[in-house]
Design a protein around this motif. Sequence first.
Motif, PDB file in Angstrom:
ATOM      1  N   VAL A  28       0.836  -1.206   0.000  1.00  0.00           N
ATOM      2  CA  VAL A  28       0.000   0.000   0.000  1.00  0.00           C
ATOM      3  C   VAL A  28       0.870   1.255   0.000  1.00  0.00           C
ATOM      4  O   VAL A  28       0.676   2.172  -0.809  1.00  0.00           O
ATOM      5  CB  VAL A  28      -0.941   0.011   1.227  1.00  0.00           C
ATOM      6  CG1 VAL A  28      -1.708   1.337   1.299  1.00  0.00           C
ATOM      7  CG2 VAL A  28      -1.925  -1.151   1.170  1.00  0.00           C
ATOM      8  N   VAL A  29       1.843   1.288   0.911  1.00  0.00           N
ATOM      9  CA  VAL A  29       2.717   2.459   1.032  1.00  0.00           C
ATOM     10  C   VAL A  29       3.539   2.648  -0.245  1.00  0.00           C
ATOM     11  O   VAL A  29       3.697   3.771  -0.749  1.00  0.00           O
ATOM     12  CB  VAL A  29       3.643   2.315   2.257  1.00  0.00           C
ATOM     13  CG1 VAL A  29       4.663   3.445   2.295  1.00  0.00           C
ATOM     14  CG2 VAL A  29       2.819   2.297   3.543  1.00  0.00           C
ATOM     15  N   ALA A  30       4.065   1.545  -0.787  1.00  0.00           N
ATOM     16  CA  ALA A  30       4.889   1.635  -1.996  1.00  0.00           C
ATOM     17  C   ALA A  30       4.071   2.142  -3.180  1.00  0.00           C
ATOM     18  O   ALA A  30       4.538   2.966  -3.975  1.00  0.00           O
ATOM     19  CB  ALA A  30       5.495   0.270  -2.310  1.00  0.00           C
ATOM     20  N   THR A  31       2.823   1.649  -3.314  1.00  0.00           N
ATOM     21  CA  THR A  31       1.958   2.102  -4.409  1.00  0.00           C
ATOM     22  C   THR A  31       1.668   3.589  -4.290  1.00  0.00           C
ATOM     23  O   THR A  31       1.751   4.342  -5.273  1.00  0.00           O
ATOM     24  CB  THR A  31       0.633   1.309  -4.406  1.00  0.00           C
ATOM     25  OG1 THR A  31       0.919  -0.089  -4.508  1.00  0.00           O
ATOM     26  CG2 THR A  31      -0.252   1.728  -5.567  1.00  0.00           C
ATOM     27  N   PHE A  32       1.345   4.022  -3.069  1.00  0.00           N
ATOM     28  CA  PHE A  32       1.091   5.448  -2.830  1.00  0.00           C
ATOM     29  C   PHE A  32       2.322   6.275  -3.194  1.00  0.00           C
ATOM     30  O   PHE A  32       2.220   7.312  -3.875  1.00  0.00           O
ATOM     31  CB  PHE A  32       0.724   5.667  -1.363  1.00  0.00           C
ATOM     32  CG  PHE A  32       0.435   7.101  -1.010  1.00  0.00           C
ATOM     33  CD1 PHE A  32      -0.853   7.600  -1.091  1.00  0.00           C
ATOM     34  CD2 PHE A  32       1.447   7.959  -0.599  1.00  0.00           C
ATOM     35  CE1 PHE A  32      -1.128   8.921  -0.774  1.00  0.00           C
ATOM     36  CE2 PHE A  32       1.192   9.281  -0.281  1.00  0.00           C
ATOM     37  CZ  PHE A  32      -0.102   9.767  -0.365  1.00  0.00           C
ATOM     38  N   GLY A  33       3.495   5.827  -2.754  1.00  0.00           N
ATOM     39  CA  GLY A  33       4.727   6.562  -3.029  1.00  0.00           C
ATOM     40  C   GLY A  33       5.045   6.638  -4.509  1.00  0.00           C
ATOM     41  O   GLY A  33       5.457   7.694  -5.021  1.00  0.00           O
ATOM     42  N   LEU A  34       4.848   5.538  -5.226  1.00  0.00           N
ATOM     43  CA  LEU A  34       5.127   5.531  -6.665  1.00  0.00           C
ATOM     44  C   LEU A  34       4.181   6.462  -7.424  1.00  0.00           C
ATOM     45  O   LEU A  34       4.596   7.149  -8.358  1.00  0.00           O
ATOM     46  CB  LEU A  34       5.015   4.103  -7.210  1.00  0.00           C
ATOM     47  CG  LEU A  34       6.136   3.144  -6.789  1.00  0.00           C
ATOM     48  CD1 LEU A  34       5.795   1.717  -7.177  1.00  0.00           C
ATOM     49  CD2 LEU A  34       7.461   3.563  -7.418  1.00  0.00           C
ATOM     50  N   LEU A  35       2.906   6.486  -7.012  1.00  0.00           N
ATOM     51  CA  LEU A  35       1.950   7.379  -7.663  1.00  0.00           C
ATOM     52  C   LEU A  35       2.269   8.843  -7.372  1.00  0.00           C
ATOM     53  O   LEU A  35       2.107   9.715  -8.223  1.00  0.00           O
ATOM     54  CB  LEU A  35       0.524   7.057  -7.196  1.00  0.00           C
ATOM     55  CG  LEU A  35      -0.091   5.758  -7.714  1.00  0.00           C
ATOM     56  CD1 LEU A  35      -1.372   5.444  -6.959  1.00  0.00           C
ATOM     57  CD2 LEU A  35      -0.374   5.851  -9.211  1.00  0.00           C
ATOM     58  N   MET A  36       2.757   9.096  -6.170  1.00  0.00           N
ATOM     59  CA  MET A  36       2.973  10.468  -5.738  1.00  0.00           C
ATOM     60  C   MET A  36       4.288  11.045  -6.263  1.00  0.00           C
ATOM     61  O   MET A  36       4.351  12.216  -6.655  1.00  0.00           O
ATOM     62  CB  MET A  36       2.935  10.540  -4.209  1.00  0.00           C
ATOM     63  CG  MET A  36       2.984  11.942  -3.636  1.00  0.00           C
ATOM     64  SD  MET A  36       2.600  11.914  -1.885  1.00  0.00           S
ATOM     65  CE  MET A  36       2.731  13.660  -1.493  1.00  0.00           C
ATOM     66  N   PHE A  37       5.332  10.226  -6.299  1.00  0.00           N
ATOM     67  CA  PHE A  37       6.673  10.756  -6.569  1.00  0.00           C
ATOM     68  C   PHE A  37       7.254  10.339  -7.921  1.00  0.00           C
ATOM     69  O   PHE A  37       8.356  10.759  -8.261  1.00  0.00           O
ATOM     70  CB  PHE A  37       7.637  10.322  -5.460  1.00  0.00           C
ATOM     71  CG  PHE A  37       7.261  10.848  -4.104  1.00  0.00           C
ATOM     72  CD1 PHE A  37       7.324  12.210  -3.830  1.00  0.00           C
ATOM     73  CD2 PHE A  37       6.813   9.990  -3.115  1.00  0.00           C
ATOM     74  CE1 PHE A  37       6.968  12.700  -2.582  1.00  0.00           C
ATOM     75  CE2 PHE A  37       6.456  10.472  -1.858  1.00  0.00           C
ATOM     76  CZ  PHE A  37       6.533  11.835  -1.588  1.00  0.00           C
ATOM     77  N   THR A  38       6.548   9.497  -8.673  1.00  0.00           N
ATOM     78  CA  THR A  38       7.060   9.093  -9.981  1.00  0.00           C
ATOM     79  C   THR A  38       5.987   9.315 -11.037  1.00  0.00           C
ATOM     80  O   THR A  38       4.830   9.617 -10.722  1.00  0.00           O
ATOM     81  CB  THR A  38       7.470   7.609  -9.999  1.00  0.00           C
ATOM     82  OG1 THR A  38       6.293   6.782 -10.019  1.00  0.00           O
ATOM     83  CG2 THR A  38       8.327   7.251  -8.790  1.00  0.00           C
ATOM     84  N   ARG A  39       6.360   9.156 -12.282  1.00  0.00           N
ATOM     85  CA  ARG A  39       5.417   9.279 -13.387  1.00  0.00           C
ATOM     86  C   ARG A  39       5.126   7.914 -14.007  1.00  0.00           C
ATOM     87  O   ARG A  39       4.732   7.832 -15.170  1.00  0.00           O
ATOM     88  CB  ARG A  39       5.979  10.221 -14.454  1.00  0.00           C
ATOM     89  CG  ARG A  39       6.079  11.659 -13.984  1.00  0.00           C
ATOM     90  CD  ARG A  39       6.724  12.552 -15.006  1.00  0.00           C
ATOM     91  NE  ARG A  39       6.738  13.927 -14.554  1.00  0.00           N
ATOM     92  CZ  ARG A  39       5.989  14.896 -15.063  1.00  0.00           C
ATOM     93  NH1 ARG A  39       5.153  14.625 -16.040  1.00  0.00           N
ATOM     94  NH2 ARG A  39       6.076  16.129 -14.604  1.00  0.00           N
ATOM     95  N   ILE A  40       5.342   6.844 -13.257  1.00  0.00           N
ATOM     96  CA  ILE A  40       5.059   5.506 -13.772  1.00  0.00           C
ATOM     97  C   ILE A  40       3.558   5.372 -14.029  1.00  0.00           C
ATOM     98  O   ILE A  40       2.752   5.604 -13.124  1.00  0.00           O
ATOM     99  CB  ILE A  40       5.518   4.417 -12.782  1.00  0.00           C
ATOM    100  CG1 ILE A  40       7.024   4.537 -12.525  1.00  0.00           C
ATOM    101  CG2 ILE A  40       5.177   3.029 -13.315  1.00  0.00           C
ATOM    102  CD1 ILE A  40       7.525   3.585 -11.452  1.00  0.00           C
ATOM    103  N   PRO A  41       3.135   5.018 -15.236  1.00  0.00           N
ATOM    104  CA  PRO A  41       1.701   4.901 -15.527  1.00  0.00           C
ATOM    105  C   PRO A  41       1.032   3.825 -14.670  1.00  0.00           C
ATOM    106  O   PRO A  41       1.643   2.799 -14.341  1.00  0.00           O
ATOM    107  CB  PRO A  41       1.670   4.516 -17.013  1.00  0.00           C
ATOM    108  CG  PRO A  41       3.004   4.931 -17.552  1.00  0.00           C
ATOM    109  CD  PRO A  41       3.969   4.759 -16.418  1.00  0.00           C
ATOM    110  N   ALA A  42      -0.227   4.084 -14.328  1.00  0.00           N
ATOM    111  CA  ALA A  42      -0.982   3.139 -13.505  1.00  0.00           C
ATOM    112  C   ALA A  42      -1.031   1.732 -14.099  1.00  0.00           C
ATOM    113  O   ALA A  42      -0.860   0.750 -13.370  1.00  0.00           O
ATOM    114  CB  ALA A  42      -2.390   3.672 -13.265  1.00  0.00           C
ATOM    115  N   PRO A  43      -1.253   1.569 -15.426  1.00  0.00           N
ATOM    116  CA  PRO A  43      -1.291   0.206 -15.961  1.00  0.00           C
ATOM    117  C   PRO A  43       0.011  -0.551 -15.788  1.00  0.00           C
ATOM    118  O   PRO A  43      -0.002  -1.776 -15.608  1.00  0.00           O
ATOM    119  CB  PRO A  43      -1.612   0.410 -17.446  1.00  0.00           C
ATOM    120  CG  PRO A  43      -1.445   1.860 -17.717  1.00  0.00           C
ATOM    121  CD  PRO A  43      -1.647   2.567 -16.432  1.00  0.00           C
ATOM    122  N   VAL A  44       1.138   0.162 -15.831  1.00  0.00           N
ATOM    123  CA  VAL A  44       2.427  -0.498 -15.619  1.00  0.00           C
ATOM    124  C   VAL A  44       2.509  -1.026 -14.189  1.00  0.00           C
ATOM    125  O   VAL A  44       2.968  -2.155 -13.943  1.00  0.00           O
ATOM    126  CB  VAL A  44       3.591   0.471 -15.912  1.00  0.00           C
ATOM    127  CG1 VAL A  44       4.932  -0.147 -15.521  1.00  0.00           C
ATOM    128  CG2 VAL A  44       3.591   0.871 -17.382  1.00  0.00           C
TER     129      VAL A  44
END
Length: 389
Positions: free
Chosen positions: A361-377
């Motif tokens: 959960v924390v890692a997903t939140f962090g990746l969405l917040m601090f990176t531009r990795i697309p959600a489908p990836v």
Amino acid sequence: MSLRYYIFLKDVLLLALTAFGGPQAHIAMMFKLLVEKRRYLTDQELIELNALCQILPGPTSTQTITAIGFRIGGPNLAYLTLLVWITPAATIMALAGFVISYLQENNISLHFLRIILPMAVGFVAYAAWKISVKVVNTKVAIGLMVVSAVLSYFFRSPWVYPLLLVAGGAVTALRFKQHPRELDKRLHIQWANFLLYVGVFVLAAALGGATSSLPVRLFENFYRNGSMVFGGGQVLVPLMYTEFVQFKGYLTGEEFLSGYAIAQALPGPTFSFTSFVGNLAMREYGVAGQFLGSFVATVGIFLPGTFLIFFVIRFWDQLKKYRVVRASLEGISAVSSGMVVAAAIMLYHPIDNTLLNFGIVVATFGLLMFTRIPAPVLILTGLLLGFVL
């Protein structure tokens, strides 16, 4: 149809294929694609539309994206938006109805979905942060958000959601004098879609009570549920379990929960789960019957909310010109953000509270917040990890 409309429908299809995590996460992705990237509308307009749709019964994210389509291209584009948005997930859930028995008979586990579930919570948590930052700007709004989060967490009746939204709007409506007056506030209400909504409700109830036809009764069941459910798919699921598993026995508890696990791993509207339920409810009628069951369930659940948003969106801009209405939007938006916070917590409860799941959960939140990795990836990575591990 103009090129802009084609591009918009392509964006809607992209969301339908990649928007995981339920209505709260859908709104976060709409912010990214439709507001920040394409600028079809402003962030405040999206927040207001989403708050409006939460007051109405029905699927919130479906009504919101349909309303956006209406604002961009009128009713024709709105209808196409609705079809593009719901078709992928509803089709996949109909097909899942055919394979679920095979999975059970051959003891094939759905354990590969275990990474996706906490990731979905991360998406919802990110949506809560994203919306709160945009709408909670005063002490009153902060207070409303906190109270809304607490009450919607501890009191989970579907009627709590509209009551909280109305109460939050009433609190900030008292401060209407802070807003400037606007002229030309004449309200022109077109009643056709509201009359359609009521007419279909009455006709479905009458036919459902008078006939023994299962497709007709299924349509009535789902239309009624779609007319009375506030708060999105998470509220609809326990109601369907009570009615279709415990009371009517259309499918077993194991089948229901297996289908729900699949639905959680799919993008698009959570209400598409009804396609699965309708499919299994009609399995005694063969393949054609199962497809018919999926169709009437899907149409039945989405139609009430569609009628209502088409009714309200036509005079929404006129209604917002009233100072009391504009003032109430602050409270409605703050309460809405509190509900998203509560949803993130509630959706975590069915998942095993392990260090791994919390870390996902924390890692997903962090990746969405601090990176531009697309959600489908992110989602595809989670699916691959579920298979490998």
